[in-house]
Motif scaffolding. Structure first.
Motif, PDB file in Angstrom:
ATOM      1  N   ASN A 225       0.797  -1.222   0.000  1.00  0.00           N
ATOM      2  CA  ASN A 225       0.000   0.000   0.000  1.00  0.00           C
ATOM      3  C   ASN A 225       0.836   1.282   0.000  1.00  0.00           C
ATOM      4  N   GLN A 226       2.165   1.150  -0.187  1.00  0.00           N
ATOM      5  CA  GLN A 226       3.032   2.332  -0.196  1.00  0.00           C
ATOM      6  C   GLN A 226       2.809   3.188   1.061  1.00  0.00           C
ATOM      7  N   THR A 227       2.716   2.528   2.195  1.00  0.00           N
ATOM      8  CA  THR A 227       2.387   3.242   3.427  1.00  0.00           C
ATOM      9  C   THR A 227       3.572   4.021   3.970  1.00  0.00           C
ATOM     10  N   LYS A 228       3.255   5.086   4.677  1.00  0.00           N
ATOM     11  CA  LYS A 228       4.306   5.893   5.307  1.00  0.00           C
ATOM     12  C   LYS A 228       5.041   5.070   6.366  1.00  0.00           C
ATOM     13  N   GLU A 229       4.306   4.220   7.091  1.00  0.00           N
ATOM     14  CA  GLU A 229       4.929   3.425   8.141  1.00  0.00           C
ATOM     15  C   GLU A 229       5.967   2.461   7.566  1.00  0.00           C
ATOM     16  N   ALA A 230       5.650   1.849   6.428  1.00  0.00           N
ATOM     17  CA  ALA A 230       6.582   0.909   5.804  1.00  0.00           C
ATOM     18  C   ALA A 230       7.834   1.637   5.327  1.00  0.00           C
ATOM     19  N   ALA A 231       7.644   2.801   4.728  1.00  0.00           N
ATOM     20  CA  ALA A 231       8.790   3.580   4.253  1.00  0.00           C
ATOM     21  C   ALA A 231       9.664   4.020   5.418  1.00  0.00           C
ATOM     22  N   GLN A 232       9.032   4.445   6.533  1.00  0.00           N
ATOM     23  CA  GLN A 232       9.799   4.868   7.701  1.00  0.00           C
ATOM     24  C   GLN A 232      10.582   3.701   8.292  1.00  0.00           C
ATOM     25  N   PHE A 233       9.989   2.503   8.253  1.00  0.00           N
ATOM     26  CA  PHE A 233      10.681   1.326   8.785  1.00  0.00           C
ATOM     27  C   PHE A 233      11.954   1.047   7.986  1.00  0.00           C
ATOM     28  N   ILE A 234      11.844   1.065   6.672  1.00  0.00           N
ATOM     29  CA  ILE A 234      13.018   0.813   5.833  1.00  0.00           C
ATOM     30  C   ILE A 234      14.060   1.903   6.047  1.00  0.00           C
ATOM     31  N   ASN A 235      13.595   3.140   6.136  1.00  0.00           N
ATOM     32  CA  ASN A 235      14.522   4.260   6.321  1.00  0.00           C
ATOM     33  C   ASN A 235      15.279   4.123   7.650  1.00  0.00           C
ATOM     34  N   ARG A 236      14.566   3.754   8.722  1.00  0.00           N
ATOM     35  CA  ARG A 236      15.226   3.598  10.021  1.00  0.00           C
ATOM     36  C   ARG A 236      16.192   2.421  10.015  1.00  0.00           C
ATOM     37  N   THR A 237      15.796   1.347   9.339  1.00  0.00           N
ATOM     38  CA  THR A 237      16.582   0.119   9.364  1.00  0.00           C
ATOM     39  C   THR A 237      17.871   0.232   8.566  1.00  0.00           C
ATOM     40  N   MET A 238      17.786   0.854   7.403  1.00  0.00           N
ATOM     41  CA  MET A 238      18.925   0.870   6.481  1.00  0.00           C
ATOM     42  C   MET A 238      19.534   2.250   6.288  1.00  0.00           C
ATOM     43  N   ALA A 239      19.211   3.207   7.171  1.00  0.00           N
ATOM     44  CA  ALA A 239      19.657   4.586   6.998  1.00  0.00           C
ATOM     45  C   ALA A 239      21.174   4.672   6.824  1.00  0.00           C
ATOM     46  N   LYS A 240      21.554   5.408   5.787  1.00  0.00           N
ATOM     47  CA  LYS A 240      22.954   5.722   5.522  1.00  0.00           C
ATOM     48  C   LYS A 240      23.841   4.506   5.276  1.00  0.00           C
ATOM     49  N   THR A 241      23.251   3.415   4.822  1.00  0.00           N
ATOM     50  CA  THR A 241      24.047   2.252   4.437  1.00  0.00           C
ATOM     51  C   THR A 241      24.720   2.513   3.101  1.00  0.00           C
ATOM     52  N   PRO A 242      26.038   2.348   3.002  1.00  0.00           N
ATOM     53  CA  PRO A 242      26.731   2.664   1.741  1.00  0.00           C
ATOM     54  C   PRO A 242      26.345   1.697   0.617  1.00  0.00           C
ATOM     55  N   HIS A 243      26.318   2.233  -0.585  1.00  0.00           N
ATOM     56  CA  HIS A 243      26.079   1.445  -1.800  1.00  0.00           C
ATOM     57  C   HIS A 243      26.948   2.014  -2.910  1.00  0.00           C
ATOM     58  N   ILE A 244      27.317   1.165  -3.866  1.00  0.00           N
ATOM     59  CA  ILE A 244      27.927   1.672  -5.094  1.00  0.00           C
ATOM     60  C   ILE A 244      26.786   2.108  -6.006  1.00  0.00           C
ATOM     61  N   VAL A 245      26.683   3.402  -6.224  1.00  0.00           N
ATOM     62  CA  VAL A 245      25.550   3.939  -6.972  1.00  0.00           C
ATOM     63  C   VAL A 245      25.885   4.172  -8.441  1.00  0.00           C
ATOM     64  N   ASP A 246      27.170   4.164  -8.781  1.00  0.00           N
ATOM     65  CA  ASP A 246      27.527   4.377 -10.180  1.00  0.00           C
ATOM     66  C   ASP A 246      28.962   3.917 -10.418  1.00  0.00           C
ATOM     67  N   GLU A 247      29.254   3.529 -11.649  1.00  0.00           N
ATOM     68  CA  GLU A 247      30.603   3.197 -12.081  1.00  0.00           C
ATOM     69  C   GLU A 247      30.887   3.999 -13.349  1.00  0.00           C
ATOM     70  N   TYR A 248      32.090   4.484 -13.470  1.00  0.00           N
ATOM     71  CA  TYR A 248      32.417   5.272 -14.648  1.00  0.00           C
ATOM     72  C   TYR A 248      33.867   5.055 -15.041  1.00  0.00           C
ATOM     73  N   THR A 249      34.191   5.443 -16.279  1.00  0.00           N
ATOM     74  CA  THR A 249      35.538   5.298 -16.830  1.00  0.00           C
ATOM     75  C   THR A 249      36.128   6.669 -17.100  1.00  0.00           C
ATOM     76  N   ASN A 250      37.362   6.855 -16.688  1.00  0.00           N
ATOM     77  CA  ASN A 250      38.091   8.086 -16.969  1.00  0.00           C
ATOM     78  C   ASN A 250      38.695   7.978 -18.367  1.00  0.00           C
ATOM     79  N   HIS A 251      38.175   8.759 -19.307  1.00  0.00           N
ATOM     80  CA  HIS A 251      38.591   8.645 -20.715  1.00  0.00           C
ATOM     81  C   HIS A 251      39.707   9.620 -21.089  1.00  0.00           C
TER      82      HIS A 251
END
Length: 273
Positions: A59-85
Motif C-alpha cells: 500500500n506504499q504506506t508511510k509506516e513501511a517507508a519509515q521502517f526501511i529508512n530507520r533500518t537501512m539509513a545511511k548504508t553505503p552502496h555503489i551507486v555508479d561506475e564510470y571510466t576516466n577517458h
C-alpha cells in the motif's frame, strides 16, 4: 535488528568491490590505451529520497517507508561506475604501423568474431595475409568499412608505410619510392562516452555502432607511437591503502556491535532478572 552491524557489513562489501576496481586498474598500468575505472559510493538515505514514491511496500504506506529508512539509513552502496577517458602518455616505438590518438573520445574500429568494436590500442601489425590487425588478431577497419566491408591490406612490396595525422595511409609505389594514397583508418568519435561498454581485450562495445561516421580531419593520429594507460599507479596504491584501512575499520565496528555491545546488553538483562 542491529542496524549498526548491517551498515558496517554493507560498507565492507562496498570497499571490497572498490578494491576489485583498483586492483584491475593496477593490473592494466602497462596496457596500451587502457582507461581507468572508478566507482561512486552513496548511501541509502540519498537513494531513498530518489525512489521513495516507488518503494515496493504494501500500500506504499508511510509506516513501511519509515521502517526501511530507520533500518537501512545511511548504508553505503555503489551507486555508479564510470571510466576516466582522459588521454594517456605517448610512447615512441620502432614500428611504423603503430598509431596513437592524441585526443580524448576518439577510437579505432576493429573487427572481432563478436562484431565491430572500438579500441584505443593502436599497436598494429600485419597478419599472415598482409591485413592490418591488432596484436590480438583483430582486423583494423578503414573509414569506408560499413559501405565496402573491406579491410586494410598491404602488399609484400609495401616496405615504406606512412600514416598522416588524419589516419590516411600511404605506401611506396611498386618498384619505386614515390608515395601513393591507400585506405584511411576509421577514426570514430562516439557522441556519448558513457554508453561505451568494456568487453575485454581492451575493446569497447557501443550501441548503434553501424551509425558511427568516420572523423575525416581528426588531426590526432601519431604514427610510430602508442598511447599508454592513463592509470596513475601512485594514486591507485594510495586508494588501495585507504580502502584496506576502511575495511579494517568496518570490521572493528562489526566486532564491537556483535561482541562488546551484545555482551553488555546480556549482562544488564541478567542483572535485572
Amino acid at each position: 535488528m542491529q542496524t549498526g552491524y548491517y551498515g558496517a557489513a554493507a560498507g565492507m562489501v562496498v570497499q571490497f568491490n572498490r578494491l576489485d576496481t583498483i586492483a584491475n586498474n593496477l593490473a592494466n598500468v602497462n596496457t596500451n590505451g587502457f582507461k581507468e575505472d572508478n566507482v561512486v559510493v552513496g548511501d541509502f538515505m540519498r537513494l531513498y529520497k530518489e525512489a521513495r514514491d516507488e518503494l515496493p511496500n504494501a500500500n506504499q504506506t508511510k509506516e513501511a517507508a519509515q521502517f526501511i529508512n530507520r533500518t537501512m539509513a545511511k548504508t553505503p552502496h555503489i551507486v555508479d561506475e564510470y571510466t576516466n577517458h582522459s588521454v594517456g602518455g605517448m610512447q615512441k616505438t620502432q614500428n611504423n604501423l603503430d598509431a596513437a590518438l592524441s585526443r580524448e573520445g576518439l577510437y579505432f574500429l576493429v573487427k572481432t568474431p563478436q562484431g565491430v568494436r572500438l579500441t584505443r590500442d593502436g599497436s598494429f601489425t600485419k597478419d599472415d595475409e598482409g591485413k592490418l590487425s591488432t596484436k590480438q588478431g583483430y582486423e583494423v577497419l578503414p573509414n569506408d568499412y560499413f559501405e565496402s566491408k573491406s579491410n586494410i591490406t598491404f602488399n609484400q612490396s609495401d616496405f615504406n608505410v606512412e600514416i598522416d595525422k588524419n589516419g590516411q595511409i600511404y605506401t611506396n609505389a611498386p618498384g619505386g619510392l614515390n608515395q601513393i594514397q591507400q585506405q584511411k583508418l576509421f577514426i570514430a568519435n562516439p557522441d556519448n562516452l558513457s554508453m561505451l561498454k568494456k568487453v575485454g581485450d581492451n575493446l569497447y562495445e557501443y550501441k548503434g555502432m553501424d551509425q558511427l561516421k568516420p572523423l575525416e580531419d581528426s588531426g590526432a593520429v601519431f604514427q610510430g607511437f602508442v598511447e599508454k594507460s592513463n592509470v596513475n599507479p601512485v594514486k591507485m596504491m594510495t586508494q588501495m591503502i585507504e580502502t584496506n584501512r576502511l575495511v579494517g575499520m568496518y570490521q572493528k565496528a562489526m566486532d564491537a556491535q556483535m561482541n562488546d555491545m551484545n555482551t553488555a546488553a546480556i549482562e544488564k538483562i541478567a542483572k535485572k532478572a
